[in-house]
Every structure is written in structure tokens, then in C-alpha cells.
Scaffold this active site. Structure first.
Site, mmCIF file in Angstrom:
data_model
loop_
_atom_site.group_PDB
_atom_site.id
_atom_site.type_symbol
_atom_site.label_atom_id
_atom_site.label_comp_id
_atom_site.label_asym_id
_atom_site.label_seq_id
_atom_site.Cartn_x
_atom_site.Cartn_y
_atom_site.Cartn_z
ATOM 1 N N ARG A 1 0.863 -1.186 0.000
ATOM 2 C CA ARG A 1 0.000 0.000 0.000
ATOM 3 C C ARG A 1 0.898 1.234 0.000
ATOM 4 N NH1 ARG A 1 2.470 1.908 3.744
ATOM 5 N NH2 ARG A 1 0.970 3.578 3.749
ATOM 6 N N GLY A 2 0.247 2.417 -0.077
ATOM 7 C CA GLY A 2 1.019 3.652 -0.234
ATOM 8 C C GLY A 2 1.055 3.984 -1.724
ATOM 9 N N ALA A 3 0.730 5.241 -2.049
ATOM 10 C CA ALA A 3 0.486 5.600 -3.455
ATOM 11 C C ALA A 3 1.621 5.210 -4.421
ATOM 12 C CB ALA A 3 0.165 7.090 -3.544
ATOM 13 N N ARG B 1 -7.630 -0.026 -6.588
ATOM 14 C CA ARG B 1 -7.893 1.036 -5.603
ATOM 15 C C ARG B 1 -8.091 2.360 -6.347
ATOM 16 N NH1 ARG B 1 -4.277 1.106 -0.358
ATOM 17 N NH2 ARG B 1 -6.180 2.089 0.413
ATOM 18 N N GLN C 1 -1.395 2.222 10.027
ATOM 19 C CA GLN C 1 -0.133 2.379 9.277
ATOM 20 C C GLN C 1 0.911 3.134 10.092
ATOM 21 O OE1 GLN C 1 -3.178 2.965 8.040
ATOM 22 N NE2 GLN C 1 -3.317 2.587 5.853
ATOM 23 N N ASP D 1 -1.965 10.918 -1.675
ATOM 24 C CA ASP D 1 -2.447 9.927 -2.652
ATOM 25 C C ASP D 1 -2.851 10.568 -3.971
ATOM 26 O OD1 ASP D 1 -2.877 8.535 0.085
ATOM 27 O OD2 ASP D 1 -2.847 6.981 -1.455
ATOM 28 N N ASN E 1 -5.227 12.353 1.218
ATOM 29 C CA ASN E 1 -4.282 11.476 1.913
ATOM 30 C C ASN E 1 -5.094 10.664 2.914
ATOM 31 O OD1 ASN E 1 -1.542 10.561 2.354
ATOM 32 N ND2 ASN E 1 -1.628 11.590 4.335
ATOM 33 N N LYS E 2 -4.442 9.809 3.629
ATOM 34 C CA LYS E 2 -5.103 8.913 4.584
ATOM 35 C C LYS E 2 -6.090 9.650 5.478
ATOM 36 C CE LYS E 2 -4.896 5.444 4.758
ATOM 37 N NZ LYS E 2 -5.954 4.667 4.069
#
Ligand code: MRU
Length: 350
Positions: free
Chosen positions: A45-47, A88, A197, A238, A248-249
Site C-alpha cells: 500500500r502507499g500511493a 484502488r 499504518q 495519494d 491522503n489517509k
């Protein structure tokens, strides 16, 4: 440096981010379907890391293709790209990486290459995307570290580290670079409900690097700022819209508002591949809504009563007015973002 993801001969190996920090396990994906599942289920995960995984997944899938002839190979390529694109919706790096793979394919097809030659070309492009991402993180780190004074206490949200990129990290790259410059830095890592995370991944990475790390729950950020215990905030992204609004998150928006209230600089660190000039503002960024179970359960234990409704938007949007600067591999961009981000692309393409 952490091996987030590696394309080997006929397999893609990635560290299982669902299991950290309790277990350091590696998942081996043997085809594009397994890579798509790994992205969806957040093994990776993570852009930027998602973009790299998709590119490698396409390269691996097409290397193993049994298509007969160029036409069938092209149809399969398109299907593999569609498979990755459906994993995603928010991180634009995913679509950016797929577009790069499509351009590489089109160039090869134009040159009349055979499926074998196209496959070599796709693998080369995927490796290039990976290596460029590491270089971009290093460059972002060098620019961003200038914003971090010695003895700074830095708050970060989610994980924008080596695990979320091909290596080194965006927000954590800024922190790493500041530490490499000899500065004494203390990091506050927001826990980041519900996938944790911050508590699991950011803390794991930073502790491994010997960086002073304190995990807090999101709800502690405000009181710590008020008590004067935080000097600045740096987060990843993101998707950044043309006007600078940043997805973002989930929880990032709250941190940005708090930083504004307390007069603290709030920086976003992200490569140009996270900037989406075709999305005019944050309201147009698609926000992923994930499985309710991520909120209602911790592992196999139920946290919420049966019958309670659950919401689980995985991202939020921070309006550009709260962002002091966007740290990229081409330098730090300041407001008005609608002008400076556009100019950044023009000079990057020049
Ligand atoms: O749902 P995730 O873990 O993929 O979300 C990750 C984030 O929000 C990160 O902050 C962002 O992708 C930047 S990673 C360098």
C-alpha cells in the site's frame, strides 16, 4: 534500504504490510491476478508503491502470457491494465504507472515488436518506474530536509515511508534526510485508525533506523500541539488536485486544521506522479470506501456491537489553504498552487 517490492525472474516479492511489525513475511505473486489482489488487500500500500506494484504486475502478467500473436497479446495487455486499474481508486500514482506502461506498449507496437520483444520492453519500463521512484524520494528528502530545523519535533500521519514507495519514502524521506544531515529529530507517529499504518509501519521503519519515535493516537495530536510539543507536520499524499487540494489517509485533514489553529507549518511530500492536473480540486477526487470490517474488528475480535452502522472512508481531502508547501523531487512548491503546480509540469516536460 527496505525491500518493499522486488521483481524477480518470474515472481514479484513484497513484504506483507498487513503482518508488520509482528511478523516479517514476504508474499510471492506469480501472476497479475495475485498482484492485483495484493494491492486490493493492502499487502502492499502507499500511493507510489501501488503504482510500482501495478507496473510490475503488468510486466509479469505479460511475460507469462500465452497469447498467440500480437493482436491477442494486445487484448490481454489491455485486460491486465484494467485489472490493475480496478484495485484502488484514490492513489493517482496507480493510474499514472498504468499509463506509462500503456505508452511503452504503444511505442513497441508502433515499432512492430513481437510479443517477446514487447514483454522485454514492459519489464524494462516497470524497473525504470521503480528506480525513478527511489531517486525521486531521495530528491524530495534533500529539498524537504531544509524545512526541518535541528531539534524539530515532527508529526506525521499514516505511513509515507520506504514501505509506501519503492524505497526511502516521501514524508519519511524528508525526516531521513534531515537526520542524515546530522539534525536531531523526534518523530510523532499518528496511530492511523483503522489500518494502523502509523503505529505499525511508520514506527517500525523509524525504530529500525534508530530515529526517535513516539506513537500517539490521532486524538492526541491537538493537545500535544497546544502544549507546544510539535513543531511541524509532514505527510504524504495519494492525489494532489490542480489547485493543491490533497487527498491522503483519513485523519490528515483533521491534523491540517489543528496545525493551522496552532500556527504550525503543514507540508505535503509527494512525487510529481501524485499530482493530477486533470482533477481541478479536491471535491473531484474519488475517495475509496473500504470494508466495514476494518473498523468493526481488530483481527478476529469484534470491537463494535452487531447492528451499529460503520463508515470507512479510507482517505480525506485537505484544502490547499492549510498546506504551507508541497515538497517534490523538483523542489518545494508554494501557494498559489493552481499556478505553481502547473508551472512545475511545464518545466519538468521542457
Ligand atoms: O491506504 P494506504 O495505506 O495505501 O494509504 C496510504 C497513504 O495515505 C499515504 O500517506 C500516501 O499513499 C502517501 S505514501 C508515500
Amino acid at each position: 534500504m527496505l525491500p518493499t517490492i522486488e521483481l524477480q525472474d518470474d515472481v514479484i516479492v513484497m513484504i506483507d504490510q498487513r503482518k508488520l511489525p509482528a511478523q516479517e513475511l514476504y508474499v510471492r505473486c506469480r501472476n497479475a491476478q495475485e498482484v492485483a489482489k495484493a494491492i486490493r488487500t493492502m499487502v502492499i500500500r502507499g500511493a507510489p508503491a501501488i503504482g510500482v506494484a501495478a507496473a510490475m504486475g503488468i510486466a509479469l502478467g505479460m511475460k507469462k502470457s500465452s497469447a498467440r500473436g500480437t493482436r491477442q497479446y494486445a487484448v490481454e495487455f489491455q485486460k491486465t491494465c484494467d485489472l490493475m486499474a480496478a484495485t484502488r481508486p484514490t492513489a493517482v500514482n496507480l493510474f499514472w504507472a498504468i499509463d506509462r506502461m500503456k505508452r511503452a506498449f504503444a511505442e513497441g507496437a508502433q515499432a512492430g515488436e513481437s510479443p517477446e520483444e514487447l514483454s522485454v520492453r514492459l519489464e524494462r519500463e516497470a524497473r525504470r518506474i521503480h528506480d525513478e521512484d527511489v531517486a525521486n524520494c531521495r530528491a524530495m528528502g534533500a529539498y524537504g530536509a531544509e524545512m526541518v530545523p535541528d531539534r524539530a519535533r515532527v508529526l506525521t500521519h499514516c505511513n509515507a515511508g520506504a514501505l509506501a514507495t519503492a524505497g526511502y519514502g516521501s514524508a519519511l524521506g524528508v525526516i531521513r534526510a534531515a537526520v542524515e544531515q546530522g539534525k536531531t529529530i523526534a518523530v510523532f507517529a499518528d496511530e492511523t485508525r483503522p489500518f494502523l499504518q502509523g503505529a505499525r509501519l511508520t514506527a517500525w521503519e523509524l525504530v529500525r533506523d534508530g530515529i526517535n519515535t513516539t506513537v500517539i493516537t490521532e486524538s492526541m495530536a491537538g493537545p500535544l500541539m497546544r502544549a507546544g510539543e510539535i513543531d511541524l507536520v509532514v505527510v504524504g499524499a495519494d492525489r494532489i488536485a490542480a489547485n493543491g487540494d490533497t487527498a491522503n489517509k483519513i485523519g490528515t485533514y483533521t491534523v491540517a486544521v489543528l496545525a493551522h489553529e496552532h500556527g504550525l507549518p503543514f507540508y505535503v511530500a509527494a512525487p510529481l506522479s501524485t499530482i493530477d492536473l486533470s482533477t481541478p480540486d479536491g471535491d473531484r477526487i474519488p475517495i475509496e470506501e473500504r470494508d466495514q470490517r476494518e473498523v468493526s474488528h481488530l483481527g478476529s475480535s469484534r470491537l463494535t456491537p452487531e447492528g451499529a452502522k460503520i463508515r470507512n472512508p479510507a482517505f480525506d481531502v485537505t484544502p490547499h489553504r492549510y498546506i504551507a508547501g508541497i515538497i517534490t523531487e523538483k523542489g518545494i512548491f508554494r501557494p498559489p498552487y493552481i499556478e505553481t503546480l502547473g508551472a512545475a509540469f511545464e518545466s519538468a516536460l521542457a
